[in-house]
Design an enzyme around this catalytic site. Structure first.
Site, short mmCIF file in Angstrom:
data_model
loop_
_atom_site.label_atom_id
_atom_site.label_comp_id
_atom_site.label_asym_id
_atom_site.label_seq_id
_atom_site.Cartn_x
_atom_site.Cartn_y
_atom_site.Cartn_z
CB CYS A 86 -0.99 -0.05 1.17
SG CYS A 86 -2.32 1.15 1.00
CG HIS A 203 -3.50 -3.49 3.38
ND1 HIS A 203 -2.44 -2.87 4.01
CD2 HIS A 203 -4.19 -2.51 2.77
CE1 HIS A 203 -2.50 -1.56 3.79
NE2 HIS A 203 -3.55 -1.32 3.05
CD GLU A 205 -0.85 -5.41 5.97
OE1 GLU A 205 -0.66 -6.04 4.91
OE2 GLU A 205 -1.06 -4.18 6.00
#
Lengths: 229, 79
Positions: A86, A203, A205
């Protein structure tokens, strides 16, 4: 696998990615402040998401010139894998580690939702644990994720197999309807020429354990551990 | 010496903000606006007094930070 997460003023996914890395590696990553100039020897460097320097001037422009980035670039050039997520993707393109730029979303809106991605290449340390052409679900959360590069650069990226992920439908079809932000050729993530640097807007994560609603992102971190341990 | 820097998107790079401004102008009744391109304007106060050196220095600033030359052009005016 020893990982380092670079932390800028305004980073806000640094802790999330640290949790995801620790879950896969069993070790907490080093958190490295942006003003540091020394970086211990590590197997992976993560440039996390957020709003470094408040997105002043252009997203990632200030962070790209912070002291630690010189070291990150030197390590990348020496072959250490670098993952930019990002805002991290924006930072490493501004720093010249990857070509192109992330522009304002075509609809001018901040978009925060899960998207489907088609995995284009599995011959990298980041994507090796995915199946070729697999469809994975990861969240995006950005206002500037509209990937742009000139036609010659896009042709080169495609010709050399450097597109990592494309925005797709749930069935893996790559279409304008599945493109959330106007990115050229539905590009969601790209590799460097040696596929040791990956930048992506989604993302991993944020969907790295089932409790969060999915674990497609964990596959990336597990694959990195396999590749780099 | 002051440097005035204009940063604009290159031709061919889509400018969705400019498009939105154009639509807004049109809906306010301002017809005949064929295109809108939005850019940035930056003023720099410089201690340098030699115009050639100042220009060279500001151009370097544009290339390394102020503009992203993948998508943007810049022009420098010294006053």
């Amino acid at each position: 696998m020893k990982a380092a997460v670079i932390v800028f003023p305004g980073s806000n996914c640094d802790r999330d990615v640290a949790v995801a890395l620790e879950a896969s590696t069993g070790k907490a990553p080093l958190m490295v402040w942006h003003r540091d100039t020394a970086l211990p020897a590590v197997d992976l460097i993560v440039v996390p998401g957020g709003f470094s320097y408040g997105d002043y001037l252009r997203c990632g422009a200030m962070a790209a010139h912070s002291p630690i980035l010189r070291e990150v670039k030197a390590r990348a050039e020496a072959g250490t894998p670098v993952l930019g997520i990002c805002n991290g993707f924006q930072i490493i393109t501004e720093a010249g580690l990857l070509p192109g730029v992330l522009m304002r979303n075509a609809q001018l809106k901040f978009i925060c939702k899960d998207v489907f991605l088609k995995v284009e290449r599995t011959d990298s340390p980041f994507t090796r644990a995915y199946a070729q052409d697999a469809v994975v679900r990861l969240p995006i959360a950005h206002a500037e994720g509209n990937y742009y590069a000139d036609a010659a650069t896009l042709d080169r990226l495609e010709g050399e197999g450097l597109v990592a992920f494309r925005y797709a439908g749930a069935d893996g079809s790559v279409s304008a309807a599945a493109n959330p932000n106007g990115s050229a050729r539905n590009i969601a993530g790209i590799f460097s020429e040696n596929r040791r640097v990956l930048g992506l807007m989604p993302h991993p994560e944020r969907l790295a354990e089932d409790l969060l609603g999915g674990s497609d992102g964990k596959v990336m971190f597990d694959g990195l551990v396999e590749a780099l341990s | 010496m002051k440097a005035k820097v204009h940063i604009t998107l290159k031709n061919g790079v889509l400018d969705p903000q400019g498009k939105a401004v154009q639509h807004a102008l049109s809906s306010l009744g301002f017809g005949g606006v064929d295109d809108v391109r939005q850019g940035k304007y930056i003023e720099l106060e410089l201690s340098e007094t030699d115009p050639a050196k100042a220009r060279a220095s500001v151009e370097q600033m544009c290339k390394s930070l102020l503009a992203n030359t993948v998508i943007e052009n810049y022009s420098v005016e010294l006053v």
